[in-house]
Write an enzyme that holds these catalytic residues in place. Structure first.
Site, PDB file in Angstrom:
ATOM      1  N   THR A 117       0.815  -1.209   0.000  1.00 49.81           N
ATOM      2  CA  THR A 117       0.000   0.000   0.000  1.00 49.81           C
ATOM      3  C   THR A 117       0.848   1.258   0.000  1.00 49.81           C
ATOM      4  OG1 THR A 117      -1.569   1.291   1.353  1.00 49.81           O
ATOM      5  CG2 THR A 117      -0.098  -0.185   2.523  1.00 49.81           C
ATOM      6  N   TYR A 141      -2.039   0.432   9.984  1.00 50.13           N
ATOM      7  CA  TYR A 141      -2.246  -0.270   8.709  1.00 50.13           C
ATOM      8  C   TYR A 141      -0.993  -0.173   7.844  1.00 50.13           C
ATOM      9  CZ  TYR A 141      -3.730  -0.920   3.872  1.00 50.13           C
ATOM     10  OH  TYR A 141      -3.810  -1.320   2.560  1.00 50.13           O
TER      11      TYR A 141
END
Length: 331
Positions: A117, A141
């Protein structure tokens, strides 16, 4: 070559399964269905319900199906939730992935695709963001994904495993043939939420933060069509199969749209003027995330086919409408 796709019943993973099946590849899907749906798995794929952190199960699958490559999509992906529940993210995204990598190494798998990501860059001070931009995640995250990248880097120095990590920017849209799309009803992706509002599935949408240092005060994001992203994975798999070295690629178009611009585009495409509320910033949201994606284009010869915001929205809207009809038929 048989490919194991973890999280293959979820949004991005199911599109990878479609791409593999369309190419005539043998596919095995492993998914615990915590956020995925078995009906989204291509009928030609072998589906196994289970946990990617179950090392013995993964080893058994690799042996039974002669797995040569793993494409890993399973994990938790909601940035604000990672801030409020970090341990969930370190368990799902890091600990369980460590077990998956261990099973791969122990079973002799040498090719590994990792769903990473742009959140690994955090609130980057440069734009566009390149693979050389300092890594400084601002959410659990992002940190959980970066930890996996680090594990893969270290493992490849000690074992024959080679990997490609693809750092996604904002994934959106749905399969143009209408076979899969973002199906989690309470997803937080902007285009998903806005299309739900356009179809009356939500009473309104919230814009989180209007005081960012951007032209209109809302966050800027680089939206990439999910089918283009799946194609980048296919090319990365070919790259590894040809003996390519471990590396990372940004996946985006190199163009940013503000939240206001996306909302207006959804209204324009749908023809619906739904209510919009202005809300405070969410924790963990950088102001600007725009990809510098020259490396993936040059190395993999990746050429996007759906680089058009309104096309992305049309595909997302069509998929959301099909979900609405599915729910109505099931009621």
């Amino acid at each position: 070559m048989t490919v194991l796709v973890t999280g293959g019943a979820g949004y991005i993973g199911s599109h990878m399964v479609l791409a593999l099946a369309d190419a005539g590849r043998d596919v095995v899907v492993l998914d615990d269905l915590s956020t995925g749906f078995d009906w989204m798995v291509h009928p030609d794929a072998t589906f196994i319900e289970g946990d990617v952190g179950d090392e013995s199960l993964v080893a058994e699958i690799i042996s039974k199906h002669s797995i040569k490559a793993i494409a890993h999509f399973a994990g938790s992906i909601i940035v604000p939730e990672s801030v409020s529940d970090p341990l969930k993210y370190y368990l799902n995204n890091t600990v369980r992935t460590r077990s998956l990598i261990s099973a791969a190494v122990g079973s002799g798998v040498e090719q590994f695709l990792f769903s990473s990501t742009a959140a690994v860059y955090g609130d980057a001070k440069e734009s566009p963001i390149t693979e050389g931009t300092p890594l400084n995640p601002v959410s659990p995250y992002g940190t959980s994904k970066l930890m996996t990248e680090m594990m893969l880097r270290d493992v490849t120095r000690a074992h024959p495993l080679r990997f490609v990590a693809l750092r996604y920017f904002n994934v959106a849209g749905a399969d143009p043939q209408g076979r899969s799309g973002q199906s989690t009803r309470q997803a937080t992706h902007l285009i998903k939420v806005a299309t739900q509002a356009a179809l009356g599935e939500r009473s309104h949408i919230d814009i989180f933060g209007t005081d960012y240092p951007t032209p209109d005060g809302t966050c800027l994001r680089d939206y990439i069509h999910v089918s283009d992203l799946a194609q980048a994975h296919m090319l990365a798999l070919d790259y590894l199969d040809a003996g390519g070295n471990s590396t990372v690629f940004n996946c985006g178009y190199g163009r940013g749209y503000s939240v206001h611009e996306v909302v207006e585009a959804v209204k324009r495409v749908s023809g619906v003027d739904f209510p919009v509320n202005l809300s405070p910033r969410r924790a963990g949201d950088p102001a600007t995330l725009i990809a510098g994606a020259e490396r993936v284009r040059e190395t993999l010869n990746w050429s996007p086919r759906h680089d058009d915001l309104e096309a992305i929205i049309r595909h997302a809207l069509s998929w959301e409408n099909s979900l609405k009809l599915r729910r109505a038929e099931a009621a």
